[in-house]
Write a protein that holds these residues in place. Structure first.
Motif, PDB file in Angstrom:
ATOM      1  N   GLU A 111      -6.159  -7.079   4.727  1.00  0.00           N
ATOM      2  CA  GLU A 111      -6.271  -5.916   5.603  1.00  0.00           C
ATOM      3  C   GLU A 111      -6.295  -6.383   7.052  1.00  0.00           C
ATOM      4  O   GLU A 111      -7.060  -7.288   7.420  1.00  0.00           O
ATOM      5  N   TRP A 154      -6.511 -10.790  10.355  1.00  0.00           N
ATOM      6  CA  TRP A 154      -6.307 -10.429   8.956  1.00  0.00           C
ATOM      7  C   TRP A 154      -7.523 -10.869   8.143  1.00  0.00           C
ATOM      8  O   TRP A 154      -7.918 -12.035   8.179  1.00  0.00           O
ATOM      9  N   LYS A 188      -0.179   1.554   7.214  1.00  0.00           N
ATOM     10  CA  LYS A 188      -1.478   0.877   7.261  1.00  0.00           C
ATOM     11  C   LYS A 188      -1.298  -0.601   6.940  1.00  0.00           C
ATOM     12  O   LYS A 188      -0.690  -0.953   5.930  1.00  0.00           O
ATOM     13  N   THR A 216      -6.728  -5.807  11.195  1.00  0.00           N
ATOM     14  CA  THR A 216      -7.473  -5.036  12.193  1.00  0.00           C
ATOM     15  C   THR A 216      -6.765  -5.159  13.523  1.00  0.00           C
ATOM     16  O   THR A 216      -6.204  -6.214  13.849  1.00  0.00           O
ATOM     17  N   SER A 230       0.840  -1.197   0.000  1.00  0.00           N
ATOM     18  CA  SER A 230       0.000   0.000   0.000  1.00  0.00           C
ATOM     19  C   SER A 230       0.876   1.247   0.000  1.00  0.00           C
ATOM     20  O   SER A 230       2.022   1.231   0.466  1.00  0.00           O
ATOM     21  N   GLU A 249      -2.204  -3.042   5.187  1.00  0.00           N
ATOM     22  CA  GLU A 249      -3.021  -3.338   4.024  1.00  0.00           C
ATOM     23  C   GLU A 249      -2.117  -3.527   2.810  1.00  0.00           C
ATOM     24  O   GLU A 249      -1.241  -2.698   2.551  1.00  0.00           O
TER      25      GLU A 249
END
Length: 316
Positions: A211, A224, A194, A213, A189, A196
């Motif tokens: 992504e 994930w 981030k 959390t 990214s 991601e």
């Protein structure tokens, strides 16, 4: 699975015989349960002749109803034939069980114990005093519960270590990229902070978006999530949806290394046969999309690589 020993018999190779640990309580109880079940089947077979085979004639001999006594000879013959076949099948099934490789070490051990006791009965009362099937079920449940607790504790330790490790998820991506797996590429990214990024499987023609959390007051990524990226105007294929479903149902959702290895196992999905049937497609023309992790050996360093077997849904 217990180790197996191959025995040579007079110049020809015999079947493999499992090595049995007779010091194991589970093994002893399991063997007693098998012997107890064999005796129960013996009592059932004692009813085969004459009661079982002649059962079709019972209504004629015991009933005062003229309709029962008026059965035609062909009807009686058909009933007797079915009863005889069922009785013979039960006897053959019992013989197969008695002579099965699974019971051979049990019989050998029983004979050894009899020899050691100078021919005295191992169970002098001549009758079963306990229900060993129930005891075995309890031991199995207890052992399984203890194993699940052990695995859960190990995973919690690994999870805590991963969340607090230096570099966190970035170092996991870096180590994975350094392996330079064919056809597998990481697309980072623009926002480096981030959690991601995307994983492309060039040969399979798929892209997965990952992504992470976080949990409150936690330094690392707790979970994930995976999504499938498709070109604009195109719907995901059945194969892509099936793979995504398998990824979503994976264990260790906190483990990025596990997830990356699992995704990379699909890089050659169109060339990877099923580990069970050894075929690429099943009767429904499905590829083996299910993944089951192989038992992991203890890593020599901090890096653990997970390997997966492929299966068709109907092969599990």
């Amino acid at each position: 699975m217990p180790p197996r020993t191959r025995i040579s018999c007079a110049g020809r190779e015999c079947a493999e015989t499992p090595t049995v640990d007779w010091e194991s309580e589970v093994q002893l109880v399991s063997s007693l349960a098998k012997l107890q079940e064999l005796e129960r089947k013996i009592h059932e077979l004692r009813q085969c002749i004459p009661a079982g085979i002649l059962s079709p004639l019972a209504p004629i001999s015991t009933s005062n109803n003229p309709s029962d006594q008026a059965a035609s000879p062909s009807t009686l013959h058909h009933g007797l034939e079915i009863a005889a076949r069922e009785g013979l099948a039960n006897i053959e099934q019992f013989q197969s069980l008695w002579r099965s490789p699974e019971l051979k070490p049990v019989w050998d051990h029983v004979q050894t114990r009899i020899n050691e006791s100078n021919g005295q009965l191992v169970q002098p009362t001549g009758m079963w005093e306990k229900d060993y099937a129930s005891i075995l079920a309890h031991l199995t449940t207890t052992k399984q519960s203890a194993e699940e607790d052990r695995l859960r504790q190990e995973e919690e330790t690994e999870r805590a270590k991963a969340l607090s490790s230096e570099g966190g998820w970035r170092s996991v991506i870096e180590r994975f990229s350094q392996r330079d797996l064919p056809g597998v590429h990481i697309i980072r990214s623009k926002n480096q902070d981030k959690p991601e990024f995307a994983v492309t499987l060039a040969r399979a023609g798929m892209i997965f978006l990952l992504e992470g959390t976080r949990e409150p007051d936690s330094p690392g990524v707790a979970n994930w999530q995976v999504a499938n990226k498709v070109a604009s105007g195109r719907s995901p294929t059945k194969l892509e949806l099936a793979i995504l479903e398998c990824l979503d149902s994976r264990p260790r959702k906190w483990d990025l290394a596990f997830l990356l290895d699992m995704i990379s196992s699909y890089a050659e999905i169109k060339q990877t046969p099923c580990a069970k049937c050894t075929k690429l497609t099943n009767n429904a023309a499905q590829l083996p999309v299910i993944r089951r992790v192989q038992p992991a050996e203890q890593p020599t360093d901090s890096t653990q690589i997970f390997s997966f077997n492929a299966y068709h849904p109907d092969c599990l």
